[in-house]
Motif scaffolding. Structure first.
Motif, mmCIF file in Angstrom:
data_model
loop_
_atom_site.group_PDB
_atom_site.id
_atom_site.type_symbol
_atom_site.label_atom_id
_atom_site.label_comp_id
_atom_site.label_asym_id
_atom_site.label_seq_id
_atom_site.Cartn_x
_atom_site.Cartn_y
_atom_site.Cartn_z
ATOM 1 N N MET A 1 48.054 40.620 -4.046
ATOM 2 C CA MET A 1 48.415 39.538 -4.952
ATOM 3 C C MET A 1 49.656 39.594 -5.679
ATOM 4 O O MET A 1 48.974 40.206 -6.325
ATOM 5 C CB MET A 1 47.411 38.557 -5.648
ATOM 6 C CG MET A 1 48.426 37.288 -5.971
ATOM 7 S SD MET A 1 46.988 35.833 -7.011
ATOM 8 C CE MET A 1 45.758 36.383 -6.711
ATOM 9 N N SER A 2 51.006 38.615 -5.557
ATOM 10 C CA SER A 2 51.892 39.421 -6.404
ATOM 11 C C SER A 2 51.574 39.348 -7.910
ATOM 12 O O SER A 2 50.834 38.507 -8.050
ATOM 13 C CB SER A 2 52.856 38.718 -5.884
ATOM 14 O OG SER A 2 52.914 37.423 -6.242
ATOM 15 N N ILE A 3 52.570 39.505 -8.559
ATOM 16 C CA ILE A 3 52.520 38.873 -9.932
ATOM 17 C C ILE A 3 52.924 37.787 -10.595
ATOM 18 O O ILE A 3 52.314 37.527 -11.187
ATOM 19 C CB ILE A 3 53.249 40.041 -10.487
ATOM 20 C CG1 ILE A 3 53.100 39.910 -12.316
ATOM 21 C CG2 ILE A 3 54.817 39.685 -10.429
ATOM 22 C CD1 ILE A 3 51.952 40.412 -13.017
ATOM 23 N N ILE A 4 53.722 37.101 -10.043
ATOM 24 C CA ILE A 4 53.993 35.951 -9.746
ATOM 25 C C ILE A 4 52.644 34.750 -9.576
ATOM 26 O O ILE A 4 52.343 33.529 -10.150
ATOM 27 C CB ILE A 4 55.071 35.681 -9.071
ATOM 28 C CG1 ILE A 4 56.720 36.063 -9.119
ATOM 29 C CG2 ILE A 4 55.647 33.957 -9.031
ATOM 30 C CD1 ILE A 4 57.207 36.069 -8.756
ATOM 31 N N PHE A 5 51.975 35.506 -8.990
ATOM 32 C CA PHE A 5 51.184 34.538 -8.185
ATOM 33 C C PHE A 5 49.611 34.687 -8.891
ATOM 34 O O PHE A 5 49.302 33.726 -9.376
ATOM 35 C CB PHE A 5 50.232 35.123 -6.972
ATOM 36 C CG PHE A 5 51.311 34.722 -5.512
ATOM 37 C CD1 PHE A 5 51.855 33.066 -5.737
ATOM 38 C CD2 PHE A 5 52.337 35.665 -4.352
ATOM 39 C CE1 PHE A 5 52.052 32.242 -5.015
ATOM 40 C CE2 PHE A 5 52.632 34.327 -3.765
ATOM 41 C CZ PHE A 5 52.655 33.182 -3.724
ATOM 42 N N GLN A 6 49.848 35.929 -9.643
ATOM 43 C CA GLN A 6 48.351 35.864 -10.793
ATOM 44 C C GLN A 6 49.133 35.242 -11.535
ATOM 45 O O GLN A 6 48.521 35.009 -12.303
ATOM 46 C CB GLN A 6 48.635 37.939 -10.883
ATOM 47 C CG GLN A 6 47.860 38.611 -9.881
ATOM 48 C CD GLN A 6 47.838 39.936 -10.370
ATOM 49 O OE1 GLN A 6 48.586 40.177 -10.952
ATOM 50 N NE2 GLN A 6 46.370 39.953 -10.226
ATOM 51 N N GLU A 80 45.562 31.630 -4.629
ATOM 52 C CA GLU A 80 44.068 33.701 -4.047
ATOM 53 C C GLU A 80 44.116 33.726 -2.687
ATOM 54 O O GLU A 80 44.259 35.021 -2.776
ATOM 55 C CB GLU A 80 43.869 33.211 -5.083
ATOM 56 C CG GLU A 80 43.313 33.302 -6.627
ATOM 57 C CD GLU A 80 42.116 33.036 -7.432
ATOM 58 O OE1 GLU A 80 41.218 32.612 -6.093
ATOM 59 O OE2 GLU A 80 41.942 33.512 -8.535
#
Length: 91
Positions: A1-6, A80
């Motif tokens: 999962m990319s940092i933006i989604f996190q 997620e």
């Protein structure tokens, strides 16, 4: 999962936490005298108010909180993805 989604998931988790705080504080402090109550409702009201306009409270029960909570959980689940790890359905 990319940092933006996190970051988006953490932000939505914070909103869910504020929804829980607002829900509990609505029983303890219904007049919103305490700063924590005002802060929680300031965070939650922009999300719950549009739903409240569509589905008004039924007597003393405000179902808009429940609907907003479920919608946020669906958005978090979508962000997620299925491989995002094991997380509880609530938090």
């Amino acid at each position: 999962m990319s940092i933006i989604f996190q970051i988006a998931v953490y932000f939505l988790d914070f909103i869910l936490l504020m929804m829980f705080v607002a829900f509990i504080m609505s029983w303890i402090d219904p007049t919103r005298r305490f700063a924590v109550t005002r802060f929680a409702f300031d965070v939650v009201d922009p999300i719950v108010d549009p739903i409240r306009k569509i589905i008004p409270p039924i007597g003393i029960f405000d179902v808009s909180f429940i609907i907003a909570f479920i919608l946020l959980r669906v958005v978090i689940g979508f962000l997620e993805g299925t491989g995002g790890g094991v997380r509880s359905i609530l938090f």
